[in-house]
Design a protein around this motif. Structure first.
Motif, PDB file in Angstrom:
ATOM      1  N   ASP A   1       0.823  -1.214   0.000  1.00  0.00           N
ATOM      2  CA  ASP A   1       0.000   0.000   0.000  1.00  0.00           C
ATOM      3  C   ASP A   1       0.859   1.268   0.000  1.00  0.00           C
ATOM      4  O   ASP A   1       0.618   2.188  -0.781  1.00  0.00           O
TER       5      ASP A   1
ATOM      6  N   GLY B   1      -6.855  -2.618   1.666  1.00  0.00           N
ATOM      7  CA  GLY B   1      -6.114  -2.319   2.897  1.00  0.00           C
ATOM      8  C   GLY B   1      -5.893  -3.552   3.748  1.00  0.00           C
ATOM      9  O   GLY B   1      -6.365  -4.639   3.422  1.00  0.00           O
TER      10      GLY B   1
ATOM     11  N   ARG C   1      -3.722   8.439   7.027  1.00  0.00           N
ATOM     12  CA  ARG C   1      -4.787   8.247   6.043  1.00  0.00           C
ATOM     13  C   ARG C   1      -5.960   9.143   6.419  1.00  0.00           C
ATOM     14  O   ARG C   1      -6.307   9.255   7.607  1.00  0.00           O
TER      15      ARG C   1
ATOM     16  N   TYR D   1     -14.249   8.729   1.064  1.00  0.00           N
ATOM     17  CA  TYR D   1     -13.359   9.580   1.859  1.00  0.00           C
ATOM     18  C   TYR D   1     -14.112  10.835   2.281  1.00  0.00           C
ATOM     19  O   TYR D   1     -14.798  11.460   1.457  1.00  0.00           O
TER      20      TYR D   1
ATOM     21  N   ASP E   1      -2.841  11.206   1.124  1.00  0.00           N
ATOM     22  CA  ASP E   1      -3.046   9.857   1.670  1.00  0.00           C
ATOM     23  C   ASP E   1      -1.768   9.012   1.507  1.00  0.00           C
ATOM     24  O   ASP E   1      -1.222   8.896   0.412  1.00  0.00           O
ATOM     25  N   THR E   2      -1.315   8.429   2.616  1.00  0.00           N
ATOM     26  CA  THR E   2      -0.065   7.651   2.591  1.00  0.00           C
ATOM     27  C   THR E   2      -0.123   6.449   1.659  1.00  0.00           C
ATOM     28  O   THR E   2       0.918   5.962   1.216  1.00  0.00           O
TER      29      THR E   2
END
Ligand SMILES: [Fe+2]
Length: 308
Positions: free
Chosen positions: A76, A103, A213, A234, A244-245
């Protein structure tokens, strides 16, 4: 006997793998070796640096449990999960909603709820309504479509990150009604830091990234004859919506809760209305999931370990 040097080693390795019988596996492994060798040449990788890399991957594997998947997290934060999802989206048949990452916090067999019920069974917070339709590419509602949903609490924690990790909360499975409608209640989730206490956290810190996030709600939708959709909504206004990471946010998935909506099944609750569109299943019924329930991955690894 062929002379092996830093230039010929790639062809020699590819030649030795040329008998691979599965054509897709052969293509993937050949490309992986070519690109790995090119990477080593580009940075002139030293033995100590590669040993450090091996230590890192070893630590990533050792961090994995039934409740934590550090390799999914690594995929991710490198943008690879998002890329694989985007490539998968391009192969869909017909219009469909944008996807986002599964995720590392997805769990299979979440509790089944009736429409209108709340997935916040143990958590208190600012109650919200989530509602809309699941549609096909022609805009028709899909009856009895399955919706799996999971999210953090208002502290930014998933159930599996808590002391009672085996107990499920803020996740559930619903079926749409005969017109493809869904409606349920939850609490507003908070954004969160990805787990920073493992090797991926060390990587993020070394790269001077924040590791955060934005607030979001995960959805996994499916119905017979349709392509499974992995996505997330979101919450607009989160300070990290643009950074967002794990690169999951795209404009079409950003939503703003409305304070009141007369058309809502819960008109007095803040609500998030979203219509999801599933594309028709093509020849391949491939899943759009990049990842899985961590306990499933651990189980597969254990089985493989016993077999050798
Ligand atoms: Fe998440």
């Amino acid at each position: 006997m062929r002379s092996i040097n830093d230039e010929t080693i790639t062809d020699v390795a590819l030649e030795q793998m040329s008998g691979t019988s599965d054509p897709r596996f052969k293509l993937i492994m050949e490309a992986a070796v070519r690109h790995l060798h090119a990477f080593a040449r580009e940075v002139n990788l030293t033995p100590e640096e590669w040993l450090e890399g091996i230590r890192f991957f070893t630590a990533v594997g050792q961090e994995c449990t039934s409740y934590r998947q550090e390799f999914v997290l690594l995929s991710d934060v490198l943008g690879l999960s998002a890329l694989v999802g985007l490539l998968n989206d391009k192969s869909g048949t017909g219009f469909h909603s944008d996807s986002s990452l599964l995720g590392p916090f997805y769990r299979e067999n979440s509790p089944h709820f009736e429409l209108g019920e709340s997935i916040a069974t143990k958590t208190h917070g600012r109650e919200i309504a989530l509602y809309g339709h699941v549609l096909d590419s022609n805009g028709r509602g899909i009856p009895q479509a399955s919706i799996q949903i999971w999210q953090t609490d208002e502290e930014g924690d998933y159930d599996m990150q808590k002391a009672e990790a085996a107990e499920m909360d803020l996740r559930g499975t619903f079926d749409t009604d005969s017109e493809g409608r869904y409606y349920l209640r939850s609490v507003l989730p908070a954004g969160y830091s990805i787990p920073m206490d493992g090797p991926v956290g060390n990587l993020i810190r070394a790269q001077k990234r924040h590791g955060l996030r934005p607030s979001h709600i995960h959805y996994l939708l499916g119905a017979p004859g349709y392509r499974e959709l992995v996505t997330a909504l979101y919450i607009d206004g989160d300070p990290h919506i643009g950074s967002d990471t794990v690169f999951g946010v795209t404009d079409s998935l950003v939503v703003k809760p409305t304070e009141q909506d007369p058309a809502s099944p819960f008109p007095n609750l803040p609500g998030i209305r979203y219509d999801f569109t599933l594309s028709f299943a093509g020849k391949d019924q491939a899943s759009g999931r990049v990842g899985a329930d961590p306990s499933q991955i651990t189980r597969v690894a254990q089985r493989a370990g016993r077999a050798t």
